[in-house]
Enzyme design. Structure first.
Site, PDB file in Angstrom:
ATOM      1  N   ARG A 110       0.863  -1.178   0.000  1.00 36.19           N
ATOM      2  CA  ARG A 110       0.000   0.000   0.000  1.00 36.19           C
ATOM      3  C   ARG A 110       0.899   1.227   0.000  1.00 36.19           C
ATOM      4  O   ARG A 110       1.940   1.255   0.683  1.00 36.19           O
ATOM      5  CB  ARG A 110      -0.903   0.033   1.235  1.00 36.19           C
ATOM      6  CG  ARG A 110      -2.120  -0.871   1.184  1.00 36.19           C
ATOM      7  CD  ARG A 110      -3.144  -0.433   0.125  1.00 36.19           C
ATOM      8  NE  ARG A 110      -4.325  -1.284   0.095  1.00 36.19           N
ATOM      9  CZ  ARG A 110      -4.477  -2.352  -0.696  1.00 36.19           C
ATOM     10  NH1 ARG A 110      -3.501  -2.716  -1.517  1.00 36.19           N
ATOM     11  NH2 ARG A 110      -5.599  -3.036  -0.666  1.00 36.19           N
ATOM     12  N   GLU A 122      -3.134   7.700  -3.958  1.00 36.24           N
ATOM     13  CA  GLU A 122      -3.680   7.169  -5.208  1.00 36.24           C
ATOM     14  C   GLU A 122      -5.018   7.791  -5.558  1.00 36.24           C
ATOM     15  O   GLU A 122      -5.857   7.946  -4.652  1.00 36.24           O
ATOM     16  CB  GLU A 122      -3.927   5.648  -5.024  1.00 36.24           C
ATOM     17  CG  GLU A 122      -2.869   4.801  -5.620  1.00 36.24           C
ATOM     18  CD  GLU A 122      -3.064   3.332  -5.310  1.00 36.24           C
ATOM     19  OE1 GLU A 122      -2.154   2.765  -4.700  1.00 36.24           O
ATOM     20  OE2 GLU A 122      -4.120   2.768  -5.674  1.00 36.24           O
ATOM     21  N   HIS A 135      -1.221   0.422  -9.853  1.00 39.96           N
ATOM     22  CA  HIS A 135      -1.900  -0.554  -8.972  1.00 39.96           C
ATOM     23  C   HIS A 135      -2.461  -1.744  -9.764  1.00 39.96           C
ATOM     24  O   HIS A 135      -3.665  -1.963  -9.802  1.00 39.96           O
ATOM     25  CB  HIS A 135      -3.004   0.120  -8.143  1.00 39.96           C
ATOM     26  CG  HIS A 135      -3.308  -0.623  -6.856  1.00 39.96           C
ATOM     27  ND1 HIS A 135      -3.740   0.011  -5.706  1.00 39.96           N
ATOM     28  CD2 HIS A 135      -3.246  -1.941  -6.548  1.00 39.96           C
ATOM     29  CE1 HIS A 135      -3.938  -0.896  -4.756  1.00 39.96           C
ATOM     30  NE2 HIS A 135      -3.650  -2.092  -5.249  1.00 39.96           N
TER      31      HIS A 135
HETATM   32  C1  GLV Z   1      -5.150  -5.132  -3.854  1.00 42.95           C
HETATM   33  O1  GLV Z   1      -4.448  -4.174  -3.716  1.00 42.95           O
HETATM   34  C2  GLV Z   1      -5.683  -5.873  -2.765  1.00 42.95           C
HETATM   35  O2  GLV Z   1      -5.410  -5.548  -1.615  1.00 42.95           O
HETATM   36  O3  GLV Z   1      -6.432  -6.810  -3.036  1.00 42.95           O
END
Ligand code: GLV
Ligand code: GLV
Length: 320
Positions: A239, A268, A286
């Site tokens: 993250r 983001e 992402h």
């Molecule tokens: C994607 O980032 C997830 O956490 O599934």
């Protein structure tokens, strides 16, 4: 019949599971994120919610849904978008989708490791920009991975899968984690647990695989970048806010580290403008779990979680 609200667009097999169980399914059909006001309206009267990681599941949203809400099934493994304690207080079960996106995400971590260390983004930009180029003995030299050390921060499923890939590329593995990994896993990966200071000082590549919580906020910041090798690469598929992005830009510009590969960003979808100026940063939007197979598995697992709770059963993957 229960009312299931799906707050974003998900693959059809997920919706099929919900409908097969006879629920009334209300799904937002667009790829674009639903405006918050509309979302608050949409969730009203829901018994179950399937939510995406771009939505904040907080007291406001739970209030908007109403007291009948039983389950929030996140279509993601990361669940920092969900206020789990508030769900718990209200007796709402929260679930996520571990396991099914482990390989896809580890693939992206490995891809970023390769892209950063072999300067593939830079190379691509040279060709696409029409800049003249020629093979040269010293042209766009990167560093090899063989016999180098990968430092895995957070040896969960995704961290271990990334370590497995790195091993196949000839890397050694160390890890830092809240708890010791099982002995068999350590043996398989040839990995040993070190403290964070040792990991920072000895790793050639540092790959983040921890959840985002208050204790991992800016886990990597100025001090940590300064402690790394000047030849080190940092990869983040976890993250964004686990990395202090402004400090990363400074470290990249000052040559305190060699490069970075980022799949996630602190704010983001905004990306720190300084990162765009760093040739030594590989930036992707992402995409960790972005395969047809994985997104389908995430949607069906989330749906399985929701229908289980609605049927009074234990869901397959509750958030503990
Ligand atoms: C994607 O980032 C997830 O956490 O599934
Ligand atoms: C969670 O960390 C997973 O590996 O699925």
């Amino acid at each position: 019949m229960s009312r299931v609200v799906v707050t974003g667009r998900i693959p059809k097999p997920g919706l099929d599971i919900l409908r097969r169980d006879g629920h009334e399914v209300v799904a937002w059909g667009s790829e674009e994120q639903q405006p918050r006001e509309q979302l608050l309206e949409q969730v009203r009267g829901a018994d179950a919610l399937l939510t995406l990681l771009t939505e904040q599941v907080d007291a406001e949203l739970l209030d908007a849904a109403g007291e009948q809400l039983q389950v929030v099934a996140n279509v993601a493994v990361g669940h920092n978008n969900i206020d789990v304690p508030v769900c718990r207080e209200r007796g709402v079960v929260a679930t996520n989708t571990p396991g099914v996106l482990t390989d896809a995400t580890a693939d992206i971590a490995m891809a970023l490791i390769l892209m950063a260390s072999r300067r593939l983004g830079e190379g691509e930009r040279v060709i696409r920009s029409g800049t003249p180029w020629q093979w040269g003995m010293f042209y766009l030299l990167g560093s090899g991975l063989q016999h180098k050390t990968l430092g895995v921060v957070g040896l969960g499923g995704i961290g271990a899968a990334t370590a497995r890939r790195a091993r196949a590329f000839g890397m050694n593995v160390v890890y830092s984690s809240r708890s010791q990994a099982p002995r068999e896993l350590e043996l398989e990966l040839g990995a040993h647990r070190v403290d964070m200071d040792t990991l920072l000082a000895t790793s050639d590549v540092i790959s983040l695989h921890c959840p985002y919580t208050s204790s991992t906020h800016h886990l990597l910041s100025s001090e940590e970048f300064a402690a790394m090798k000047r030849t080190a690469y940092v990869v983040n598929t976890a993250r964004g806010p686990v990395v202090d992005e402004a400090a990363l830009v400074e470290a990249l510009k000052a040559g305190e580290i060699a490069g970075a590969g980022l799949d996630v960003f602190e704010d983001e979808p905004a990306v720190h403008p300084g990162l765009l100026e760093c040739e030594n940063a590989v930036l992707v939007p992402h995409l960790g779990s972005a395969t047809i197979e994985t997104r389908t598995a995430m949607a069906t697992l989330a749906a399985d979680n929701a229908v289980a709770v609605l049927a009074g059963r234990e869901p397959p993957t509750p958030i503990r």
